[in-house]
Design a protein around this motif. Structure first.
Motif, PDB file in Angstrom:
ATOM      1  N   GLN A 101       0.837  -1.200   0.000  1.00 32.44           N
ATOM      2  CA  GLN A 101       0.000   0.000   0.000  1.00 32.44           C
ATOM      3  C   GLN A 101       0.876   1.255   0.000  1.00 32.44           C
ATOM      4  N   GLN A 102       1.905   1.248   0.833  1.00 34.79           N
ATOM      5  CA  GLN A 102       2.792   2.412   0.884  1.00 34.79           C
ATOM      6  C   GLN A 102       3.570   2.559  -0.424  1.00 34.79           C
ATOM      7  N   GLN A 103       3.987   1.433  -0.981  1.00 35.33           N
ATOM      8  CA  GLN A 103       4.706   1.485  -2.258  1.00 35.33           C
ATOM      9  C   GLN A 103       3.814   2.061  -3.350  1.00 35.33           C
ATOM     10  N   LEU A 104       2.507   1.717  -3.311  1.00 34.15           N
ATOM     11  CA  LEU A 104       1.567   2.238  -4.307  1.00 34.15           C
ATOM     12  C   LEU A 104       1.368   3.741  -4.119  1.00 34.15           C
ATOM     13  N   ARG A 105       1.241   4.192  -2.843  1.00 33.04           N
ATOM     14  CA  ARG A 105       1.084   5.642  -2.599  1.00 33.04           C
ATOM     15  C   ARG A 105       2.266   6.413  -3.187  1.00 33.04           C
ATOM     16  N   ASP A 106       3.456   5.903  -2.944  1.00 31.98           N
ATOM     17  CA  ASP A 106       4.648   6.572  -3.485  1.00 31.98           C
ATOM     18  C   ASP A 106       4.629   6.562  -5.007  1.00 31.98           C
ATOM     19  N   ALA A 107       4.157   5.446  -5.566  1.00 35.19           N
ATOM     20  CA  ALA A 107       4.110   5.355  -7.033  1.00 35.19           C
ATOM     21  C   ALA A 107       3.105   6.343  -7.610  1.00 35.19           C
ATOM     22  N   VAL A 108       1.955   6.534  -6.927  1.00 38.03           N
ATOM     23  CA  VAL A 108       0.942   7.489  -7.397  1.00 38.03           C
ATOM     24  C   VAL A 108       1.512   8.901  -7.423  1.00 38.03           C
ATOM     25  N   LYS A 109       2.269   9.256  -6.390  1.00 35.68           N
ATOM     26  CA  LYS A 109       2.867  10.593  -6.357  1.00 35.68           C
ATOM     27  C   LYS A 109       3.826  10.790  -7.534  1.00 35.68           C
TER      28      LYS A 109
END
Length: 636
Positions: free
Chosen positions: A94-102
């Motif tokens: 989930q955290q990796q996805l948030r960073d990817a979205v940014k």
């Protein structure tokens, strides 16, 4: 006039408006059609695709993605993407996805591997990416999340890594170098491939230390491994690289009766092509997700059979290499799946069928060696590595497999083992013959002395004669045994076989006259010269010819004919026989066979040995009319 002009203008304008209306209707229908096509593509693609806002809110997801995790669109649309069921199983993802979205919202393309839970709860490996969509000003207005299920590919890669040693060992045997070393590293025997790789001939290396010919970059490491095999008395396998080539090396200790290493068998395989193929395969793996055609190109060019089998046994795919292995084209096998099962050697078929059934039933992969029968009839040894591919709900969907031809390796190993066995048998037989000969000489000597001292009218004289005759027969048998055991060396020279046959017939003229026989020669004109050992071949023909004179009835005709056909020189000796059974024919060359015409041993086995040693073949054929033909075929 003005009214008419206005009317025409109105009429024209009405027609333009009508055309515009029709164009708009057609444009709207085309737009709807394109939208339907896009939706169909969007929903039917095997990839997981969606649409997100730059803030990470999911606004669209295709049917493949929804069905994969068993969720409804209403349960995920409008939510932050990281709070959907695809990601909630892992806070780290989930955290990796948030960073990817940014990053994607800033205009970067992001790609990483993740895991997504299936509807059945199992985790699948996914190649995930985020692609920004910009407007005409360069502003990111949408994000496209995309995922590809790469679980099968990951399993295949892992299986490939696990079976790398097996794959190397199963490469074509004629490319293997093989040699036999003594414990000091001196070459006792080696094949031509091994010598050529060292830039020498076999004659230049045999009898010398193999380490005198090794490249300096591998000499020390190979010597250390050789010493390790001698010390541990265990086989050793390793890879190394020299001269820009990769080699797979196998060392097998051969132990003597006391358990010490007497010899070391060494096999070396050039696996450079295999290494290059593996490297190419690894380089193209990432492209498989983007292009199925690239995958097919790789599969068709890899030097092993690659196949896919359905649960019912149907072959869904097989590459072109199968034609070399089975003799049938991929289309023939796909159209007739029974060929795939029928070509398995009959004795191996139940074992292979059970492995395949277990693979589908229990999802167990297997690696098995068995035999298949080529379309032309010859036997091919193969290794089959089958990997089951499961459906998301459990059952095996199909089996992917790889088959490699290991016939050359099997033949080479059999020859080395057979050579050692024959050597041992020869040594035992020679010792046994020697032990038997000593008492025979004593028995024969004493019997002859007794016979010399007996009265000619002594009733026991006939019994002593029998003893002497039987001892002589045993001595002859021992001489034959020793002649078979001793290594037979040929000294080849170009020879006219017709002249050789004529010389044999001439030397047996007295025997021919004694039997009142007629010899009819039918020799081919202008015969080719054959590379044979003239003395040995003449001896073989003499044995066959004189045996024929002993077997044919008195006054009969003996025919000798020669001819050349299909690259073979043929010699036929034909004559009538009075009484011979099929069993006599089958055991025609059986050692120590007695003739009916004389109480003596005919050395027929030696004639067969000599013909075989020259690379020829010899057959015995008996017709219903009791005509016996001895057929000798020698390669030109």
């Amino acid at each position: 006039m003005t009214g008419k002009r206005i009317h025409r203008e109105l009429q024209r304008r009405i027609e333009e408006l009508e055309n515009e209306r029709l164009d708009r209707i057609r444009a709207e229908e085309a737009l709807k059609e394109n939208e339907r096509k896009c939706r169909a593509i969007f929903d039917q693609t095997y990839q997981f695709i969606g649409l997100m806002t730059p803030e990470g809110i999911l606004i669209e997801a295709n049917r493949t993605a929804l069905e994969f995790s068993g969720v409804e669109a209403s349960n995920v649309l409008g939510k932050p993407f990281w709070e959907t069921p695809w990601w909630t199983h892992s806070t780290e993802l989930q955290q990796q996805l948030r960073d990817a979205v940014k990053k994607a919202a800033s205009g970067q393309f992001v790609r990483f591997e993740a895991t997504h839970p299936c509807a059945d709860g199992s985790l699948r490996n996914v190649d995930f990416s985020l692609k920004p969509v910009k407007d005409e000003t360069g502003k990111v207005v949408l994000l496209i999340p995309e995922g590809r299920d790469i679980t099968d590919r990951k399993l295949w890669e892992e299986a490939l890594r696990q079976s790398e040693n097996t794959a190397r060992a199963l490469l074509d045997a004629p490319t293997d170098s093989a040699m036999l070393l003594d414990p000091e590293g001196n070459v006792l025997a080696m094949n031509k491939v091994a010598a050529e790789r060292l830039g020498k001939t076999v004659h230049e290396i045999v009898g010398k230390s193999i380490f005198d010919f090794m490249s300096s970059d591998v000499n020390e490491s190979r010597w250390e491994r050789f010493v390790e095999v001698i010390r541990s008395r265990r086989p050793l396998r390793f890879e190394d690289q020299t001269g820009g080539k990769f080699y797979d090396n196998n060392l097998y200790p051969i132990l003597d009766a006391e358990g010490n290493v007497a010899q070391v068998a060494v096999y070396g395989r050039d696996i450079t092509d295999y290494r290059l193929a593996v490297t190419t395969l690894e380089q193209r793996t990432n492209d498989l997700a983007e292009s199925e055609e690239k995958y097919r190109t790789l599969v068709e060019n890899i030097p092993i059979v690659v196949y896919r089998m359905a649960p019912g046994g149907a072959i869904l795919f097989v590459n072109q290499v199968v034609q070399d292995l089975f003799g049938y084209s991929p289309n023939e096998i796909i159209r007739n799946p029974g060929l795939w099962h029928e070509r398995v050697y009959e004795a191996d078929r139940p074992y292979v069928e059970e492995l395949r059934a277990s693979c589908f039933r229990e999802g167990k992969e297997f690696v098995a060696e068995y035999r298949v029968k080529h379309k032309s009839g010859h036997i091919v040894y193969v290794t089959d590595h089958a990997i089951p591919v499961r459906l998301t709900n459990g059952p095996t969907r199909n089996v992917d497999g790889f088959i490699m031809d290991i016939t050359g390796r099997i033949r080479l190993q059999e020859k080395l083992v057979r050579a050692e066995e024959i050597k041992t048998i020869g040594e035992v037989s020679a010792r046994l013959a020697h032990e038997i000969r000593n008492p025979l000489v004593s028995v024969g000597g004493f019997a002859r002395r007794i016979l010399a001292s007996m009265n000619p009218h002594d009733p026991n004289k006939s019994r002593v004669d029998i003893i002497i005759r039987e001892v002589s027969r045993m001595e002859a048998i021992l001489r034959m045994i020793l002649s078979y055991i001793q290594p037979l060396e040929l000294h080849l020279s170009l020879t006219d076989l017709n002249s050789l046959v004529e010389a044999v017939v001439e030397s047996a003229r007295s025997d021919v006259e004694h039997r009142k026989a007629t010899v009819r020669l039918n020799l081919t004109p202008e015969p080719p010269l054959l590379a044979v050992d003239q003395a040995q071949m003449k001896h073989a023909v003499e044995i066959l010819f004189k045996n024929a004179l002993r077997q044919l009835p008195e006054g009969a005709t003996l025919s000798v004919a020669t001819c050349t056909k299909n690259g073979v020189f043929n010699l036929d000796i034909q004559y009538p026989v009075e009484a011979m059974s099929p069993d006599d024919v089958e055991h025609f060359f059986y050692p120590f066979k007695w003739t009916r015409a004389a109480q003596e041993i005919v050395d027929l086995p030696l004639s067969k040995i000599l013909v075989d040693k020259h690379g020829g073949a010899i057959d015995v054929i008996l017709t219903e009319q009791n005509e016996l033909t001895i057929h000798v075929a020698l390669p030109l």
